[in-house]
Scaffold this active site. Structure first.
Site: not given
Length: 238
Positions: A144, A99-100, A138, A102, A134-135, A77
């Site tokens: 995204g 895909a931002s 990232k 999956f 998020h971790h 992303t």
């Protein structure tokens, strides 16, 4: 299928595991230390590439694969400012699946999110907010997935003009709050708040396996398609 993995970090390793479990083989692995190996000779035995790298490298990786007639599945992303280059390549014969996120569950969440936004927009007493966690590794913020959730809300709420990645009291701007904590695989929430109550819809990933499975399913889908740009809505027939 013979799959080239472009980006061989934590996500790449999990995709490799899932792909092998589904009967596929890995024809090539590329990371930052062997980018020079992404060439026609090394890709000659590859059916499809799965790309999870960085926003700075992604588009160059796609175009190289297209030059060698290799379809690309990507989950990177943060590169959509260069979308026109990929659009053009797809009109010339490139096969691309982006895909931002999956995760099958997240893509169903996208549909639920749009439906809730459509139901709630007439009611002025509710304000919306998107939160994502998020971790710490990232690289992009907002995610995204958070952007796509926000776009789904704005699409069905004419009162909202845009999203921004901060807290705001402007009721015409949809705020996205991004947090980077530990090793969290991914958590997304859409929160509607009024004086009377709070309505929250949420998706929480338990591990990377769900994302990896979706990427491998996308690769299985893409090799059967003609030129063009595809996404999870195509795969899931949504």
């Amino acid at each position: 299928m013979k799959i080239a993995l472009i980006g061989y970090g934590k996500m790449g390793h999990v995709i490799e595991q899932v792909a092998i479990e589904r009967g596929h083989t890995i024809s090539l692995t590329i990371d930052k230390d062997n980018l020079q190996d992404l060439n026609k000779e090394n890709l000659k035995d590859t059916d499809v590439a799965v790309e999870f790298t960085t926003p700075e490298a992604a588009v160059s990786n796609y175009l190289q694969c297209f030059d060698f007639n290799i379809p690309v599945v990507s989950g990177t992303t943060g590169w959509l400012s260069e979308k026109e280059k990929v659009d053009e390549a797809c009109t010339k014969g490139g096969r691309f699946f982006y895909a931002s996120n999956f995760s099958l569950g997240v893509n169903l969440f996208f549909q639920i999110n749009k439906y809730v936004a459509k139901l709630l927009w007439p009611y002025d007493n509710y304000t919306a907010q998107v939160e994502e966690v998020h971790h710490t590794q990232k690289l992009d913020a907002p995610s995204g997935t958070a952007i796509k959730l926000s776009e789904g809300i704005i699409e069905h709420n004419p009162k909202l003009k845009k999203w921004e990645n901060y807290v705001t009291k402007d009721r015409n701007i949809l705020p996205i709050i991004s947090k980077r904590i530990g090793a969290v695989p991914g958590m997304h929430s859409v929160i509607y708040t009024s004086k009377e109550d709070v309505l929250t819809i949420k998706h929480e990933a338990k591990s990377r396996e769900g994302f990896a499975l979706g990427a491998v399913l996308a690769a299985e889908f893409l090799v059967k398609q003609d030129k063009g740009w595809y996404g999870m809505d195509d795969l899931l027939n949504l």
